[in-house]
Write an enzyme that holds these catalytic residues in place. Structure first.
Site, PDB file in Angstrom:
ATOM      1  CD  GLN A 163      37.062  46.682  34.277  1.00 27.07           C
ATOM      2  OE1 GLN A 163      36.389  46.325  35.240  1.00 27.07           O
ATOM      3  NE2 GLN A 163      38.224  46.127  33.982  1.00 27.07           N
ATOM      4  CB  SER A 206      35.301  52.237  37.074  1.00 22.58           C
ATOM      5  OG  SER A 206      35.188  51.044  36.320  1.00 22.58           O
ATOM      6  CG  ASP A 252      45.415  48.291  34.744  1.00 25.48           C
ATOM      7  OD1 ASP A 252      44.786  48.184  35.812  1.00 25.48           O
ATOM      8  OD2 ASP A 252      44.887  48.099  33.633  1.00 25.48           O
ATOM      9  NE  ARG A 265      38.447  42.564  39.849  1.00 24.65           N
ATOM     10  CZ  ARG A 265      38.986  42.935  38.689  1.00 24.65           C
ATOM     11  NH1 ARG A 265      39.351  42.016  37.815  1.00 24.65           N
ATOM     12  NH2 ARG A 265      39.150  44.199  38.408  1.00 24.65           N
ATOM     13  NE  ARG A 286      46.594  44.256  39.841  1.00 24.75           N
ATOM     14  CZ  ARG A 286      46.144  44.494  38.609  1.00 24.75           C
ATOM     15  NH1 ARG A 286      45.946  45.734  38.217  1.00 24.75           N
ATOM     16  NH2 ARG A 286      45.903  43.497  37.780  1.00 24.75           N
ATOM     17  CE  LYS A 324      44.209  42.626  30.422  1.00 22.60           C
ATOM     18  NZ  LYS A 324      43.017  42.755  31.258  1.00 22.60           N
ATOM     19  N   GLY A 360      37.779  41.245  34.332  1.00 19.82           N
ATOM     20  CA  GLY A 360      36.858  42.275  34.822  1.00 19.82           C
ATOM     21  C   GLY A 360      36.275  43.073  33.665  1.00 19.82           C
ATOM     22  CE  LYS A 382      41.961  48.412  39.098  1.00 18.59           C
ATOM     23  NZ  LYS A 382      41.043  48.752  38.021  1.00 18.59           N
ATOM     24  NE  ARG A 424      37.033  50.045  26.204  1.00 15.25           N
ATOM     25  CZ  ARG A 424      37.443  49.549  27.379  1.00 15.25           C
ATOM     26  NH1 ARG A 424      38.181  48.471  27.415  1.00 15.25           N
ATOM     27  NH2 ARG A 424      37.110  50.136  28.511  1.00 15.25           N
TER      28      ARG A 424
END
Ligand code: S3P
Length: 435
Positions: free
Chosen positions: A166, A164, A316, A120, A347, A21, A92, A343, A26
């Site tokens: 991201q 992170s 994850d 988030r 979680r 994913k 996200g 998340k 990307r």
């Protein structure tokens, strides 16, 4: 959508791992920046990558899907500010990476998401982008993210306050798309697909490893054209198949084409320490990413203390690791994982609730879980809520293999964000999951 997972003894067969994913998203972004014709194979045809694809097309990219093949086309016009808000659904990665890209391209846009994404934290990307020179507002750190103007400064230096990928990727993409350089210090090492893909496309990216983490420098880069890209399989999806095979009684599976990037395969190291029977064969490199095939067999797992430094690389996988730990003899300790609270759901709480329904003794900490595992099939007294979180849903469906009379998991629709073929794949291997 509720699903029921019934007990099974045996998970058996061969399966091809679904596309990664993070990498699928990307290649759409970086591929659009390259501005040439690229055929992408192995793409994850799931909700999250598809919302990123739609977002890119909204700003002028030209990407279409032809069966399993994704075609990124050379653009006939420059990128444009979109007329309406860009909707990133549950993703996200989609919203944070697109915020970086759009900032660097000097477009104006408003980015929004679904109910989960709207709760988030977005300041983690917006604050550094504002420091880089952008004018961006949020609703008290949440969506909508409104990118209003300003331009990216050259030679921005940033030390990551949280682990992170991201955030790191968003800032790198802002610099790349604005033609600038950036210097990022990353004390806790996170997934590095953005860096690897930029390097694959001829970008000038330098990564220094030290005992204090990584120092990443992107120098002004003109990327080279590529004509094809093959996405490797998603280790995070493979994790559900791996744990299903490990905890069930008489299993052997071959999972083909699993991404084995060092910053992603932390769970493998953790499981091997837990006495898992997993072999890697056919290790190879595809488009600058390591991958291989995994042979996984039923194992008598043992609890362990998970090291703090590996947490960003298994972030994850902690819900499914918690399921593995539930059926491992002894204590498994997971700390320093407070990122789990922000998340797709909280979680930590969602995992703890599920373990409670399975009557697995555990302590919930502010930043982790201590799980007191045992190797008996579990009675499950109540339905388990996934809180609309794909990874929570899939984790407890896997746990169903070791339930006495099945597990009902609520709110499973979002499995389609990352592993739409989960049911078919798992049932073909012998699991019994139905609606
Ligand atoms: C991702 C990074 C991680 C991960 C997410 C995908 C990415 O998030 O949890 O599923 O593609 O960069 P954070 O960067 O928030 O840790």
């Amino acid at each position: 959508m509720n699903l029921t997972s019934n007990p099974v003894q045996e998970i058996f067969g061969d399966v091809k791992c679904p596309g990664d994913k993070s990498i699928s998203q990307r290649i759409l972004i970086i591929g659009s920046l390259l501005n040439c014709d690229i055929n992408v194979s192995g793409f994850l045809n799931a909700k999250d990558p598809l919302s990123t694809m739609a977002a890119l097309n909204q700003i002028g990219a030209s990407i279409n899907k032809d069966g399993d093949l994704v075609k990124i086309k050379k653009r006939s016009r420059p990128f444009n500010s979109p007329e309406s808000s860009i909707y990133l659904g549950n993703s996200g990665t989609g919203i944070r990476l697109m915020t970086g890209l759009i900032s660097g391209l000097n477009l104006k846009a408003t980015l929004i998401g679904d109910e989960s994404l709207s709760q988030r934290p977005m300041s983690r990307v917006v604050n550094p982008l504002v420091k880089m020179g952008k004018k961006i507002s949020t609703n008290d750190g949440k969506t909508p993210i409104k990118i209003k103007g300003g331009s990216i400064n050259d030679n921005f230096e940033y030390q990551m306050p949280i682990a992170s990928a991201q955030v790191k990727s968003s800032l790198i993409l802002a610099s790349l798309s604005s033609g600038n350089s950036i210097h990022i210090e990353e004390p806790k090492v996170t997934r590095d697909h953005t860096e690897k893909m930029i390097e694959y496309c001829g970008g000038k990216i330098d990564v220094q490893n030290s005992s204090e983490g990584k120092i990443i420098t992107l120098n002004k880069s003109n990327l080279a054209e590529i004509s094809s890209y093959e996405v490797v399989g998603d280790f995070s999806s493979a994790a559900f198949i791996i744990v299903a095979a490990l905890i069930s009684k008489k299993s052997k599976v071959l999972i083909k084409n699993v991404g084995l990037n060092a910053t992603r395969k932390g769970l493998l190291e953790v499981l091997l320490k837990m006495n898992a029977n997993i072999k890697i064969v056919n290790r190879r490199k595809t488009c600058n990413e390591t991958c291989g095939d995994l042979i996984v067999e039923s194992s008598a797992l043992e609890g362990i203390e998970v090291s703090d430094s590996i947490i960003p690389n298994i972030i994850d996988e902690i819900p499914i690791l918690s399921v593995a730990a539930s059926f491992a003899e002894g204590e498994t300790v997971i700390k320093n994982a407070s990122e789990l609270k922000v998340k797709e759901s909280d979680r930590l709480k969602a995992t703890s609730d599920g373990l409670e329904a399975m009557k697995i003794k555990h302590d919930i900490l502010d930043d982790g879980l201590i799980i007191y595992g045992q190797n008996n099939d579990v009675p499950v007294s109540k339905e388990i809520d996934s809180f609309g979180d794909h990874r929570i849903a899939m984790s407890f469906l896997v746990a169903g293999t070791r339930s006495k009379e099945g597990i009902i998991v609520k709110n499973c629709k979002n499995i389609e964000t990352s592993f739409p073929d989960f049911l078919n794949t798992m049932n073909a291997l012998g699991m019994k999951i139905h609606g």
